[in-house]
Scaffold this active site. Structure first.
Site, short mmCIF file in Angstrom:
data_model
loop_
_atom_site.label_atom_id
_atom_site.label_comp_id
_atom_site.label_asym_id
_atom_site.label_seq_id
_atom_site.Cartn_x
_atom_site.Cartn_y
_atom_site.Cartn_z
N ARG A 59 41.57 35.81 48.37
CA ARG A 59 40.85 35.32 49.55
C ARG A 59 41.14 33.84 49.79
NH1 ARG A 59 37.94 39.10 46.85
NH2 ARG A 59 36.95 37.53 45.54
N GLU A 96 33.33 35.18 36.07
CA GLU A 96 31.93 35.63 35.98
C GLU A 96 31.91 37.03 35.39
OE1 GLU A 96 30.04 35.72 39.79
OE2 GLU A 96 28.08 36.16 38.97
P1 AMP Z 1 34.36 31.56 38.91
O1 AMP Z 1 35.67 31.35 38.20
O2 AMP Z 1 33.30 32.09 38.01
O3 AMP Z 1 33.94 30.31 39.66
O4 AMP Z 1 34.59 32.72 39.96
C1 AMP Z 1 35.17 32.47 41.20
C2 AMP Z 1 36.17 33.53 41.56
O5 AMP Z 1 35.67 34.82 41.34
C3 AMP Z 1 36.53 33.43 43.02
O6 AMP Z 1 37.91 33.73 43.17
C4 AMP Z 1 35.65 34.48 43.67
O7 AMP Z 1 36.34 35.15 44.70
C5 AMP Z 1 35.30 35.46 42.55
N1 AMP Z 1 33.87 35.70 42.46
C6 AMP Z 1 33.06 35.41 41.41
N2 AMP Z 1 31.80 35.79 41.63
C7 AMP Z 1 31.78 36.30 42.88
C8 AMP Z 1 30.73 36.83 43.71
N3 AMP Z 1 29.46 36.91 43.29
N4 AMP Z 1 31.08 37.26 44.94
C9 AMP Z 1 32.36 37.18 45.38
N5 AMP Z 1 33.37 36.69 44.65
C10 AMP Z 1 33.09 36.25 43.41
#
Ligand code: AMP
Length: 174
Positions: A59, A96
């Site tokens: 995205r 996550e």
């Molecule tokens: P992080 O590395 O934990 O900051 O996760 C961010 C990445 O995971 C991004 O590329 C987001 O597209 C995806 N992502 C993590 N959690 C979500 C969520 N609740 N909704 C949509 N995308 C998420």
């Protein structure tokens, strides 16, 4: 910017139970919503010295390419492992929901180039942190990072150090 929330769909329990997935495809597919989002970023970033935008798969590609056009910059693709055809460098990170690796082409950023790192959403910050390490390994400077959405409850900003971080909307759930 709260109006942007009206274009974003929440999908509970995707990709696994307990995750509230913020789906920005419904924002991208709406001409008014997408333009509103790009206008907001452009007004914040217009005078920032940026040579290249780096978007994170997938995205971040959509948002990054549109912003690269608005800011008249080159566009770099930060991809999941095994997708880029040329010689790459790699960085592992925690999500996550799981772990993964990101790659970028060698030479995609030249030493000293100023880079805007873009993704759709900041959760724990692991993805942006890993992408920033890749840019820095290439000799680039991460001038700023930008996401449409910030999940403030996960405190991802603390992983990003002193690099400026821009988000347009936030949710305090985790
Ligand atoms: P992080 O590395 O934990 O900051 O996760 C961010 C990445 O995971 C991004 O590329 C987001 O597209 C995806 N992502 C993590 N959690 C979500 C969520 N609740 N909704 C949509 N995308 C998420």
């Amino acid at each position: 910017m709260e109006e942007l929330k009206g274009f974003i769909r929440n999908i509970p329990d995707f990709p696994k139970k307990g995750i509230q997935f913020k789906d920005v495809t419904t924002l991208f597919q709406d001409r008014y919503g997408f333009q509103m989002c790009l206008d907001a970023f452009e007004s914040i970033l217009r005078y920032m010295p940026i040579d290249k935008v780096a978007g994170i798969e997938s995205r971040g590609f959509v948002l990054g390419a549109a912003l690269a056009d608005r800011l008249k910059c080159g566009m770099v693709l930060v991809r999941k492992k095994g997708k880029l055809p040329g010689e790459t460098i790699r960085q592992s990170y925690e999500l996550e929901y799981g772990t993964d690796e990101l790659e970028v082409h060698l030479g995609a950023v030249k030493p000293g180039e100023r880079v805007l790192l873009v993704d759709d959403l900041l959760a724990t910050g692991g993805t942006l942190e890993a992408a920033a390490k890749l840019i820095e390994k290439l000799g680039g400077k991460v001038e700023s990072m930008a996401c449409i959405i910030e999940l403030t409850g996960l405190n991802g900003r603390k992983k990003l150090g002193k690099t400026p971080f821009i988000s347009l909307i936030s949710y305090d759930e985790d």
